[in-house]
Design an enzyme around this catalytic site. Structure first.
Site, short mmCIF file in Angstrom:
data_model
loop_
_atom_site.label_atom_id
_atom_site.label_comp_id
_atom_site.label_asym_id
_atom_site.label_seq_id
_atom_site.Cartn_x
_atom_site.Cartn_y
_atom_site.Cartn_z
N TYR A 1 30.96 2.99 32.86
CA TYR A 1 32.44 2.57 32.84
C TYR A 1 32.94 2.77 33.98
CZ TYR A 1 37.07 1.76 31.76
OH TYR A 1 38.71 2.13 31.91
N SER B 1 41.58 2.87 37.03
CA SER B 1 41.25 3.93 35.22
C SER B 1 41.28 5.68 36.40
CB SER B 1 39.48 3.67 34.73
OG SER B 1 39.34 5.23 33.53
#
Length: 325
Positions: free
Chosen positions: A157, A130
């Site tokens: 995350y 990501s």
């Protein structure tokens, strides 16, 4: 059908479904894995899965990727040699409320796939990382580069995604199988995730509800259309690194768009003006994302083709059909 089946984890997810479709389109056999959790409306996941399940060469396995024994057996029994590992617990804000979901899906799940690959002679593991690994950085220069520092995650995350990259680096070195990590930049389009801003804004604008604009609208994102993302994923799958090498690649549009500009483009596509409530930045959010895609371009010729206006128009057309279906 071409060779051994490719395993695609998260196949009932947004990116996973589209990647599986592209692979099937070119004649590959695909085994999809998904746990079908209820992070968002499971009916959307079921509808995505239904698009795949009627196709020749596809099989869906309902399973938890963190079940390492099941994953190892699945890869062994099916003779899988290439894995596209896209399953993960996504979402920055959700990680503030449900941290252990990220431990299981992202950390244990990634380790499970590494072990399955290690023990079964997998020749290439491609996995989702990501843009969040870059932390909160100013929007400047020519974008975030893969060799930029990634040591200041601002969400759990992001920390789990960077951890996955480090685990992959160690496994590539220890056990020799090639791996490619893909740092996705704000993926959008038909069949997308309802927790993403463009999707939830669409629902609220059409209902006449106010949308909450975080960061007082000063944020910018490198919005990347799903077809462009799939181009990159499949191209990377076809270009494995050398034995024992782990590479990471940015996959983005490389044209960051301000949040207010995105909202304006969406309003035009919908033909409705949004009622806006300005809010401060949320914990875990970053100010901007901006992909330098020169590394991926050099490897595969990757070049995004779909501008935001066309991409949002296509999304809105799909959304209306899906909502009325």
């Amino acid at each position: 059908m071409m060779g051994a089946p490719i395993l695609v984890t998260g196949a009932a997810g947004f990116i996973g479904m589209h990647v599986a479709e592209r692979l099937l389109d070119r004649g590959e056999q695909v085994i999809g894995v998904d746990v079908f959790n209820d992070y968002y409306d499971p009916r959307l996941k079921a509808a995505r899965a239904a698009r795949l399940e009627g196709r020749d060469g596809f099989r869906m396995v309902r399973a938890d990727i963190a079940d390492h024994e099941q994953m190892r057996a699945l890869v062994a029994d099916a003779g899988v040699k290439r894995i596209v590992h896209l399953a993960a617990q996504a979402g920055v804000r959700y990680s503030l409320e449900n941290p252990f979901a990220y431990e299981r899906s992202n950390l244990a799940g990634h380790l499970s796939m590494l072990e399955a690959a290690r023990h079964n002679g997998v020749t290439h593991l491609v996995y989702a990382s990501s843009s969040s690994v870059y932390g909160d950085r100013p929007l400047e220069g020519s974008g975030f580069r893969e060799d930029d520092p990634t040591v200041q995650p601002v969400s759990l995350y992001a920390a789990t995604k960077r951890s996955c990259e480090l685990m992959s680096q160690s496994y590539a070195k220890l056990y020799g199988f090639p791996q490619s990590g893909l740092r996705f930049f704000t993926v959008y389009g038909p069949w997308g995730r309802p927790d993403m801003a463009y999707f939830s804004f669409t629902q609220k604008i059409v209902r006449g509800d106010a949308i909450e604009v975080y960061g007082e609208g000063r944020m910018a994102r490198d919005f990347t259309y799903i077809d462009d993302i799939v181009d990159g994923v499949v191209a990377v799958l076809d270009h494995p690194p050398a034995q024992g090498v782990h590479e990471v690649y940015n996959i983005g549009d490389s044209q960051p768009v301000g949040l207010m500009d995105m909202i304006s483009t969406l309003e035009t596509a919908l033909g409705v003006e949004a009622k806006k409530v300005m809010r401060p930045m949320q914990p875990g959010d970053v100010t901007a994302t901006y992909a330098d895609i020169s590394k991926l371009n050099a490897l595969t010729g990757y070049q995004p083709k779909v501008p935001l206006k066309a991409g949002l128009e296509t999304f809105v057309a799909w959304w209306r059909q899906y909502e009325n279906g």
